[in-house]
Design an enzyme around this catalytic site. Structure first.
Site, mmCIF file in Angstrom:
data_model
loop_
_atom_site.group_PDB
_atom_site.id
_atom_site.type_symbol
_atom_site.label_atom_id
_atom_site.label_comp_id
_atom_site.label_asym_id
_atom_site.label_seq_id
_atom_site.Cartn_x
_atom_site.Cartn_y
_atom_site.Cartn_z
ATOM 1 N N LYS A 73 2.552 -8.872 -1.382
ATOM 2 C CA LYS A 73 2.713 -7.657 -2.191
ATOM 3 C C LYS A 73 2.776 -8.065 -3.657
ATOM 4 O O LYS A 73 3.659 -8.825 -4.062
ATOM 5 C CB LYS A 73 3.980 -6.922 -1.777
ATOM 6 C CG LYS A 73 4.227 -5.655 -2.581
ATOM 7 C CD LYS A 73 5.475 -4.941 -2.089
ATOM 8 C CE LYS A 73 5.762 -3.694 -2.907
ATOM 9 N NZ LYS A 73 6.982 -3.020 -2.444
ATOM 10 N N CYS B 185 13.185 -1.239 2.448
ATOM 11 C CA CYS B 185 13.415 -1.754 1.105
ATOM 12 C C CYS B 185 14.664 -1.070 0.581
ATOM 13 O O CYS B 185 15.135 -0.101 1.158
ATOM 14 C CB CYS B 185 12.232 -1.504 0.185
ATOM 15 S SG CYS B 185 12.273 -2.635 -1.231
ATOM 16 N N TYR C 128 -2.906 7.577 1.507
ATOM 17 C CA TYR C 128 -2.587 8.992 1.297
ATOM 18 C C TYR C 128 -3.766 9.863 1.693
ATOM 19 O O TYR C 128 -3.642 11.076 1.737
ATOM 20 C CB TYR C 128 -2.175 9.208 -0.163
ATOM 21 C CG TYR C 128 -1.004 8.319 -0.521
ATOM 22 C CD1 TYR C 128 0.273 8.619 -0.049
ATOM 23 C CD2 TYR C 128 -1.182 7.137 -1.240
ATOM 24 C CE1 TYR C 128 1.349 7.780 -0.320
ATOM 25 C CE2 TYR C 128 -0.116 6.294 -1.515
ATOM 26 C CZ TYR C 128 1.139 6.617 -1.053
ATOM 27 O OH TYR C 128 2.190 5.775 -1.299
ATOM 28 N N CYS D 226 15.117 -0.364 -2.944
ATOM 29 C CA CYS D 226 14.959 0.231 -4.286
ATOM 30 C C CYS D 226 15.197 1.739 -4.306
ATOM 31 O O CYS D 226 15.751 2.264 -5.258
ATOM 32 C CB CYS D 226 13.587 -0.110 -4.864
ATOM 33 S SG CYS D 226 12.200 0.188 -3.762
ATOM 34 N N ARG E 274 9.691 -5.891 -11.529
ATOM 35 C CA ARG E 274 9.813 -6.515 -10.209
ATOM 36 C C ARG E 274 9.077 -7.854 -10.128
ATOM 37 O O ARG E 274 8.821 -8.369 -9.051
ATOM 38 C CB ARG E 274 9.302 -5.553 -9.135
ATOM 39 C CG ARG E 274 10.115 -4.257 -9.087
ATOM 40 C CD ARG E 274 9.889 -3.482 -7.789
ATOM 41 N NE ARG E 274 10.863 -2.410 -7.655
ATOM 42 C CZ ARG E 274 10.583 -1.119 -7.850
ATOM 43 N NH1 ARG E 274 9.373 -0.749 -8.145
ATOM 44 N NH2 ARG E 274 11.524 -0.210 -7.716
ATOM 45 N N LYS F 291 -1.012 -5.684 -0.308
ATOM 46 C CA LYS F 291 -0.761 -4.491 -1.115
ATOM 47 C C LYS F 291 -0.761 -4.856 -2.592
ATOM 48 O O LYS F 291 -0.105 -5.838 -2.943
ATOM 49 C CB LYS F 291 0.593 -3.901 -0.707
ATOM 50 C CG LYS F 291 0.990 -2.654 -1.479
ATOM 51 C CD LYS F 291 2.356 -2.164 -1.065
ATOM 52 C CE LYS F 291 2.723 -0.919 -1.873
ATOM 53 N NZ LYS F 291 4.054 -0.418 -1.582
ATOM 54 N N CYS G 57 14.874 -3.861 -5.666
ATOM 55 C CA CYS G 57 14.701 -3.985 -4.220
ATOM 56 C C CYS G 57 15.763 -4.865 -3.562
ATOM 57 O O CYS G 57 15.692 -5.133 -2.365
ATOM 58 C CB CYS G 57 13.302 -4.516 -3.914
ATOM 59 S SG CYS G 57 11.999 -3.506 -4.655
ATOM 60 N N ARG H 117 6.451 5.563 -7.799
ATOM 61 C CA ARG H 117 7.828 5.555 -8.297
ATOM 62 C C ARG H 117 8.328 6.949 -8.561
ATOM 63 O O ARG H 117 9.512 7.220 -8.473
ATOM 64 C CB ARG H 117 7.922 4.668 -9.532
ATOM 65 C CG ARG H 117 7.819 3.240 -9.075
ATOM 66 C CD ARG H 117 7.682 2.236 -10.155
ATOM 67 N NE ARG H 117 7.331 0.979 -9.497
ATOM 68 C CZ ARG H 117 6.965 -0.115 -10.116
ATOM 69 N NH1 ARG H 117 6.918 -0.136 -11.429
ATOM 70 N NH2 ARG H 117 6.672 -1.197 -9.434
HETATM 71 ZN ZN LIG Z 1 11.457 -1.826 -3.152
#
Ligand SMILES: [Zn+2]
Length: 340
Positions: A213, A120, A331, A122, A235, A266, A130, A223
């Site tokens: 997504k 990506c 995570y 971004c 976005r 996602k 992005c 972020r």
């Molecule tokens: Zn992105």
């Protein structure tokens, strides 16, 4: 046969019985662990809103990769925090980009670990979007005395972004990234990346597409972790509307047609129905991303002793598997693997 002949509680009496009839099982082999790589040496900086998640310099990322692998987790996915950002995302595709450096180091030290590269722009763009941003003055000026910021409109350009995404994918694959994972949600990016990989004789590099997504409030903590908040706007003009499951099926179908080897939904938990529908409809390997906000909510509640962290962690992961995802980006990969 109804009650009293049928008693479903008979098979719930002991853990041994419950285990025998368990329908969904978690294994570390299903997990993919996200790593955030930053410049420097010996850097291990905790992300404020994601306790237990760190920005790691390349040397620390290698250590983390080794530990991840030793726990039976087969894969990591790399995100980069570049030294500098600009308007053409140089850090994404530069040969010495931060993810390229990390991929080389990890593949050298832990060759059996599958290294995925998030593709990506971004994280590498000064504006945090992005794709390429085109600013146009709409001319709806209210007169010279009133400088209206609303007179400038921004568009995230689709087609010009594809070239940079494709260049990034080739650069990552050349640096040793095993699987290319585009997350930008531009139309046609899977085809553009496949073509560029094939032209670069990287025909064996698979693509895991972030196919469905959604524009989500659950990305908040990420972020901070990846320093990728957009400087203006949001976005929603490229990520999906959270209300749309039929459109999600169309997004996935297009990506499969364009050559995606694997597909992803996602976020995960707020979109379990989308995961289930995708599992039902597509035969491609299916991944789901348990995103930063899902993680942060569990961690925050657990810190207040409002929930049992390990129990909720495992329950959340089982729910994603039960919905039909065979791979989970999480995570919790290391923490859950330790419990299994
Ligand atoms: Zn992105």
């Amino acid at each position: 046969m109804a009650f009293p002949v049928t008693r479903l509680r008979r098979l719930r009496r002991t853990e041994a019985l419950r285990s025998m009839v368990r329908e969904t099982r978690l294994t570390p082999g299903a997990f993919i662990y996200p790593l955030f790589v930053c410049p420097g040496e010996g850097v291990r900086k905790e992300v404020r809103s994601m306790p237990g998640v760190f920005n790691l310099s390349v040397d620390e990322a290698v250590k983390e990769a080794r530990e991840t692998h030793s726990l039976g987790v087969p894969s990591v996915i790399l995100f980069g925090l570049p030294e500098k950002k600009d308007e053409v995302a140089t850090g994404a595709w530069a040969e010495d980009g931060i993810v390229q450096q990390a991929a080389r180091a990890i593949k050298r030290e832990v060759p059996d670990l599958v290294v995925m590269g998030d593709v990506c722009l971004c994280e590498y763009m000064s504006h945090g979007h992005c794709g390429i941003v085109k600013a146009t003055n709409t001319g709806q000026s209210l007169g010279a005395a009133v400088a209206s910021p609303a007179a400038t409109e921004y568009e995230i350009e689709n087609d010009s972004s594809l070239e940079i995404l494709a260049r990034t994918a080739v650069s990552l694959a050349r640096a040793g990234v095993d699987i290319i994972a585009p997350s930008d949600m531009m139309d046609g990016r899977v085809a553009a990346i496949r073509k560029a990989l094939d032209e670069a004789e990287l025909t064996n590099t698979p693509i895991l597409s972030y196919a469905a997504k959604f524009a989500s409030g659950f990305y908040g903590p990420f972020r901070e972790a990846a320093d990728s908040a957009p400087a203006f706007g949001d976005r929603r003009s490229y990520q999906m509307d959270g209300a749309n499951i039929r459109e999600a099926m169309r997004e996935i179908a297009l990506d499969v047609e364009e050559g995606a080897d694997m597909i992803m939904v996602k976020p995960a938990m707020p979109y379990l129905d989308v995961i289930a529908a995708a599992r039902d409809r597509f035969d491609s390997p299916l991944a789901a991303y348990q995103v930063s906000g899902e993680y942060a909510m569990i961690e925050a509640a657990a810190r207040n002793n409002w929930i049992d962290r390990d129990r909720v962690m495992m329950e959340s992961l089982v729910s994603i598997r039960r919905a039909g995802a065979s791979m989970i980006l999480t995570y919790y990969a290391k923490a859950a693997a330790r419990k299994l």
